[in-house]
Design a protein around this motif. Structure first.
Motif, short mmCIF file in Angstrom:
data_model
loop_
_atom_site.label_atom_id
_atom_site.label_comp_id
_atom_site.label_asym_id
_atom_site.label_seq_id
_atom_site.Cartn_x
_atom_site.Cartn_y
_atom_site.Cartn_z
N ARG A 96 0.84 -1.20 0.00
CA ARG A 96 0.00 0.00 0.00
C ARG A 96 0.88 1.26 0.00
O ARG A 96 0.53 2.27 -0.60
CB ARG A 96 -0.93 0.01 1.22
CG ARG A 96 -1.96 -1.10 1.23
CD ARG A 96 -3.08 -0.91 0.24
NE ARG A 96 -3.95 0.21 0.53
CZ ARG A 96 -5.14 0.42 -0.02
NH1 ARG A 96 -5.61 -0.46 -0.92
NH2 ARG A 96 -5.85 1.47 0.27
N HIS A 126 -4.11 -1.96 -8.31
CA HIS A 126 -4.85 -2.37 -7.12
C HIS A 126 -3.91 -3.08 -6.15
O HIS A 126 -3.03 -3.82 -6.56
CB HIS A 126 -5.99 -3.34 -7.49
CG HIS A 126 -6.58 -4.02 -6.29
ND1 HIS A 126 -7.53 -3.43 -5.49
CD2 HIS A 126 -6.29 -5.21 -5.69
CE1 HIS A 126 -7.82 -4.24 -4.48
NE2 HIS A 126 -7.09 -5.33 -4.58
N ASP A 129 -6.08 -4.21 0.91
CA ASP A 129 -5.96 -3.24 2.01
C ASP A 129 -5.73 -3.88 3.38
O ASP A 129 -5.54 -3.18 4.36
CB ASP A 129 -7.19 -2.31 2.03
CG ASP A 129 -8.48 -3.06 2.34
OD1 ASP A 129 -8.44 -4.26 2.65
OD2 ASP A 129 -9.55 -2.41 2.25
MG MG Z 1 -9.42 -1.10 -1.73
#
Ligand code: MG
Ligand code: UDP
Length: 160
Positions: A96, A126, A129
Motif C-alpha cells: 500500500r 490495485h 488493504d
Molecule cells: Mg481497496
C-alpha cells in the motif's frame, strides 16, 4: 482454506496486486513488477486476464453501494489486467505504501500512483488493504495450483 495454512503470516505473508486495464494499456506492467522485485518481495503467482463483471463485482463487493461502483466495474472490465501474488514480510501494508493513496492527487512522487496517474478512476494499480482481504482476493483470482512455492535464494540478503 488450505491456501493459507497456519503460519502464512510474517515472512510468508501474501498480498494481491493487480495492474489495472489502464496500467496494461499504458505499458506500465514491467515498471510495476520491477518496483516490487527491487523492493525484495517474491512473486508467487501472475496472469494476464480480462475479468468478467461478475468477478469484479465480487472483488469490489464492499464498495457496491458507492456511486462510482458501476463505473469502477466498467473500467476494470474494459481490458486485460495483470493479477499477481507477492510474498514477503508485511507485504500487504508495504505494498500500500508502494502504491500511494487511492487518489493519485494525494500520492507522493516515488509511489506508483504518485508517479504514473492523475485521476482516482484511472489509478493504474490495485493492492489489498488488509491481510484478510488479501486472502479473500487471492482465493478469488487464483486457484491453489496457480501459485508457486519456490525457494528464495536471495532471502538471506533481504532478511536478517
Ligand atoms: Mg481497496
Ligand atoms: N474509486 C473511484 N472513485 C472514488 C474512490 C475509488 O473511482 O471516489 C476507485 C479507484 O479506482 C479505487 C477503487 O475504486 O482504486 C477501489 O476503491 P478503494 O477505496 O478500495 O481504493 P484502493 O484500495 O484501490 O486504494
Amino acid at each position: 482454506s488450505n491456501l493459507f495454512p497456519t503460519g502464512w503470516t510474517g515472512f510468508n505473508e501474501r498480498g494481491f496486486i493487480a495492474v489495472k486495464p489502464d496500467g496494461v494499456q499504458r505499458r506500465l506492467v514491467g515498471e510495476i513488477i520491477q518496483r516490487f522485485e527491487k523492493k525484495g518481495f517474491q512473486l508467487v503467482g501472475m496472469k494476464l486476464v480480462q475479468a468478467s463483471e461478475d468477478l469484479l463485482r465480487e472483488h469490489y463487493r464492499d464498495l457496491r453501494d458507492k456511486p462510482f461502483f458501476k463505473g469502477l466495474v466498467r473500467y476494470m472490465s474494459s481490458g486485460p489486467i495483470v493479477a499477481m501474488v507477492w510474498q514477503g514480510l508485511d507485504v500487504v501494508k508495504m505494498s500500500r505504501r508502494v502504491l500511494g493513496e487511492t487518489n493519485p492527487a494525494n500520492s507522493l512522487p516515488g509511489t506508483i500512483r504518485g508517479d504514473y496517474c492523475v485521476e482516482v478512476g484511472r489509478n493504474v494499480i490495485h493492492g489489498s488493504d488488509s491481510v484478510e482481504s488479501a486472502q479473500r482476493e487471492i482465493s478469488l483470482w487464483f486457484r491453489p495450483d496457480e501459485l508457486e512455492c519456490w525457494e528464495d535464494s536471495s532471502a538471506q540478503w533481504i532478511y536478517e
